[in-house]
Scaffold this active site. Structure first.
Site, PDB file in Angstrom:
ATOM      1  N   GLY A 261       8.665  -9.651   4.507  1.00 38.50           N
ATOM      2  CA  GLY A 261       7.980 -10.685   3.832  1.00 38.50           C
ATOM      3  C   GLY A 261       8.447 -10.599   2.404  1.00 38.50           C
ATOM      4  N   LYS A 262       8.068 -11.300   1.704  1.00 36.06           N
ATOM      5  CA  LYS A 262       8.354 -11.284   0.015  1.00 36.06           C
ATOM      6  C   LYS A 262       7.543 -12.128  -0.744  1.00 36.06           C
ATOM      7  CE  LYS A 262      11.723  -9.315  -2.651  1.00 36.06           C
ATOM      8  NZ  LYS A 262      12.073  -7.982  -2.163  1.00 36.06           N
TER       9      LYS A 262
END
Ligand code: NAD
Length: 419
Positions: A108-109
């Site tokens: 994720g980011k």
């Protein structure tokens, strides 16, 4: 740094790298369809009361690329050039990175398009809390666990942890990593990336029969990751001959005194003016003859324009994406041994995983435990990647991508397709 990535269309690059590795793996089309693109994308609008009493609107993102192996994991970036495309690319790389080091996380980011350097602490706190509440439906210790990235830090993680906990009604330390130690942070997290760079560099030296003792080291970017890697290599009797920061490059052919240089950088904020060192240009720094070059600053630092002059035997990618694809090809052809970013700098996310494990168990480890476990993870992962490189006759980068992608493909096949 974000501009350069954006120019390259970061997400496009991530997709191209995926295809290269997926082709080498002869990955079936159905699995490609399932794992190539982000699972969830959230764009949020953040109205924030500024110190002058006016409301200013910021745009933020959280992307979960893949959660087949576990909760999404990845940092939050505050930078004026943050774009959704960049966040999607960074989330994709996190998926493969977590899988390469075999920790049970997906990728994720997050990011907010802002310039934290122009904001007061109060403005930063209000924006962070608003962002945390806007992405609240996605995050949680079992769902998606943010961490610091460019221009975010332990204090920002503490505000996110507090905002989340206040909403739940009880403290939830495992919702973020990279927290202050007193809030459930892990010992060793701060130096984890540099330490991981050191372990993989050590493994590369062993493989190439290059003695660490006396090996010449050049570090571009003497920040968190770069300075810790330099310090550990210096302790192992390597010769750190040149380092740089965003302003200057310094050089001493007999080796710089790294502990003293770290103190100098802490007290003056720069490497410039360090006694006994001469100043060189950034181009000269990259062209120095050395055994180990550690790009630890920006994306796209080595391009087709300067790659031909690089003379390092080992390139340890502490930074994310420091080589453009053209530079990558030039250096591979020259026979440089490249330790790709998703392997080389994975020490940070690995100790983030340790932090999450400790938070979930409410049982904390001493620094020795953290380092020993980190060394095991990094050296095992290095061996796994080299094995694929040797067996399949591909580059280290493709081998690392193949390892990460094949692990994600395996869990995807086992879990099957819902509904
Ligand atoms: P940092 O801000 O602590 O250090 C970056 C250093 O690079 C600073 O000293 C800065 O002055 C220098 N720099 C900036 N522009 C430069 C230039 N043009 N030439 C030379 N030096 C320059 O950041 P960091 O946390 O050490 O991160 C560095 C890189 O490592 C980034 O690419 C980051 O994404 C990557 N990374 C960091 C971590 C981590 O846990 N810190 C984890 C994974 C990847």
């Amino acid at each position: 740094m974000s501009t350069a990535l954006a120019e390259k269309n970061a997400h496009q690059l991530a997709l191209e790298n995926f295809d290269l590795a997926a082709d080498a793996l002869q990955l079936e089309g159905d699995i490609r369809e399932m794992i190539k693109y982000p699972e969830r994308i959230l764009t949020v609008t953040l109205p924030v009361r500024m110190d002058n009493g006016r409301i200013r609107r910021f745009e933020g993102f959280r992307v979960q690329h893949n959660t087949s192996r576990g909760p999404a994991k990845g940092g939050i970036r505050y930078h004026p050039n943050v774009t959704l495309e960049e966040v999607k690319a960074l989330a994709t790389w996190m998926t493969w990175k977590c899988a390469v080091v075999n920790i049970p996380f997906g990728g994720g980011k997050g990011g907010v398009t802002c310039n934290p350097k122009d904001m007061s602490q109060g403005e930063l706190e209000r924006m962070t809390r608003r962002y945390a509440s806007a992405i609240l439906p996605l995050i949680g210790p079992a769902q998606d666990i943010p961490a610091p990235d460019v221009y975010t830090n332990a204090q920002i993680m503490a505000w996110i942890m507090d905002t989340y906990s206040m909403t739940k009604g009880f403290p939830v330390s495992g919702v973020v990593t990279g927290k202050p130690i007193s809030l459930g942070g892990s010992l060793g997290r701060n130096e984890a990336t540099g330490r991981g760079v050191f372990y993989t560099t050590q493994s590369a030296c062993e493989r190439l029969h290059i003695p660490i003792k006396g090996a010449r080291v050049v570090v571009q970017g003497f920040g968190n990751a770069g300075s810790v890697a330099a310090h550990l290599l210096d302790s192992a009797q390597a010769l750190v001959v040149a380092v740089s920061d965003s302003r200057d490059c310094i050089y001493n052919k007999n080796g710089l005194d790294v502990p003293k240089l770290m103190m100098h950088k802490d007290s003056t904020g720069a490497v410039a003016g360090f006694p006994g060192a001469e100043t060189i240009s950034p181009a000269e720094l990259l062209a120095l003859e050395c055994e180990i070059l550690i790009p630890a600053a920006l994306e796209n630092a080595i391009t087709m324009d300067n790659a031909g002059r690089v003379r390092a035997k080992i390139i340890a990618e502490a930074a994310n994406g420091p080589l453009t694809p053209e530079a990558d090809t030039i250096l591979e052809d020259k026979g440089s041994f490249i330790i790709p970013d998703i392997l080389c700098n994975a020490g940070g996310v690995t100790v983030s995983y340790f932090e999450w494990v400790q938070d979930e168990q409410h049982l904390f480890w001493d620094a020795h435990d953290v380092y020993a476990r980190l060394e095991r993870v990094m050296t095992t992962s290095f061996i796994d990647v080299v094995k694929i490189r040797d067996e399949r006759k591909v580059s280290m980068r493709t081998a690392a991508n193949m390892l990460g992608i094949s692990r994600v493909a395996e869990t995807t096949r086992l879990r099957g397709l819902f509904p």
